[in-house]
Scaffold this motif. Structure first.
Motif, PDB file in Angstrom:
ATOM      1  N   THR A 121       0.835  -1.210   0.000  1.00 56.44           N
ATOM      2  CA  THR A 121       0.000   0.000   0.000  1.00 56.44           C
ATOM      3  C   THR A 121       0.862   1.250   0.000  1.00 56.44           C
ATOM      4  N   ASP A 122       1.875   1.276   0.834  1.00 53.63           N
ATOM      5  CA  ASP A 122       2.764   2.439   0.893  1.00 53.63           C
ATOM      6  C   ASP A 122       3.496   2.656  -0.425  1.00 53.63           C
ATOM      7  N   TYR A 123       3.926   1.577  -1.058  1.00 51.85           N
ATOM      8  CA  TYR A 123       4.618   1.708  -2.337  1.00 51.85           C
ATOM      9  C   TYR A 123       3.660   2.227  -3.405  1.00 51.85           C
ATOM     10  N   PHE A 150       1.807   6.620  -6.994  1.00 53.71           N
ATOM     11  CA  PHE A 150       0.706   7.425  -7.514  1.00 53.71           C
ATOM     12  C   PHE A 150       0.530   8.768  -6.809  1.00 53.71           C
ATOM     13  N   ARG A 151       1.537   9.186  -6.072  1.00 51.25           N
ATOM     14  CA  ARG A 151       1.475  10.481  -5.400  1.00 51.25           C
ATOM     15  C   ARG A 151       1.210  11.566  -6.447  1.00 51.25           C
ATOM     16  N   ASP A 185      -6.444   9.600 -13.094  1.00 54.89           N
ATOM     17  CA  ASP A 185      -5.108   9.262 -13.607  1.00 54.89           C
ATOM     18  C   ASP A 185      -4.645   7.910 -13.081  1.00 54.89           C
ATOM     19  N   ARG A 186      -4.914   7.634 -11.811  1.00 52.83           N
ATOM     20  CA  ARG A 186      -4.557   6.334 -11.227  1.00 52.83           C
ATOM     21  C   ARG A 186      -5.263   5.207 -11.981  1.00 52.83           C
ATOM     22  N   GLU A 187      -6.550   5.386 -12.183  1.00 52.37           N
ATOM     23  CA  GLU A 187      -7.335   4.372 -12.863  1.00 52.37           C
ATOM     24  C   GLU A 187      -6.838   4.166 -14.296  1.00 52.37           C
TER      25      GLU A 187
END
Length: 147
Positions: free
Chosen positions: A110-112, A117-118, A124-126
């Protein structure tokens, strides 16, 4: 500025991810090696998969998966259970020790993902995930066509 092709960026991201996860495993002193992480996560997310299914889902060589699972078994992180219908097939299950590690490993992932995707909008993520999946499917389809 020198242009890097798509596979160059994919390679760079892969190497960064390897460094990130190796660092996390070292920091937390988990009884797991970097190369075992994909198999371990797959077994934790879907207990009971066969070795062949794990290999196919991860896009990894069967021998590599077999060695990884053997080491995980020796480390007390997985158990193999013979299929009653076909004694050649083993189903892979996490042990209680592995299950205890799952929240930590899931946090790493999750952190990675958040780091990757920061500053991306949800759209955009999708779209990025959609494009990556299409690329994976293109390559998988091509590799299946090779005799």
């Amino acid at each position: 500025m020198r242009r890097i092709f798509a596979n160059g960026y994919v390679s760079i991201l892969y190497r960064y991810s390897q460094r990130y996860f190796a660092q996390k495993l070292r920091e937390d002193q988990l009884p797991l090696e970097l190369g075992q992480l994909p198999c371990m996560l797959r077994v934790l997310r879907e207990p009971g998969l066969t070795q062949e299914t794990i290999s196919a889902q991860l896009g990894m060589d069967k021998g590599t998966v077999a060695r990884s699972l053997c080491t995980l078994e020796k480390s007390g992180l997985i158990l193999r259970s013979e299929d009653p219908g076909d004694r050649r097939v083993n189903h892979i299950y996490p042990t209680s020790l592995a299950t205890e590690l799952f929240p930590v490993l899931q946090r790493y992932v999750t952190d990675y993902q958040e780091m990757l995707f920061r500053d991306f909008s949800p759209q955009d993520r999708e779209k990025a995930m959609e494009l990556l999946c299409r690329m994976r499917e293109n390559v998988a389809r091509q590799l299946e066509e090779i005799p």
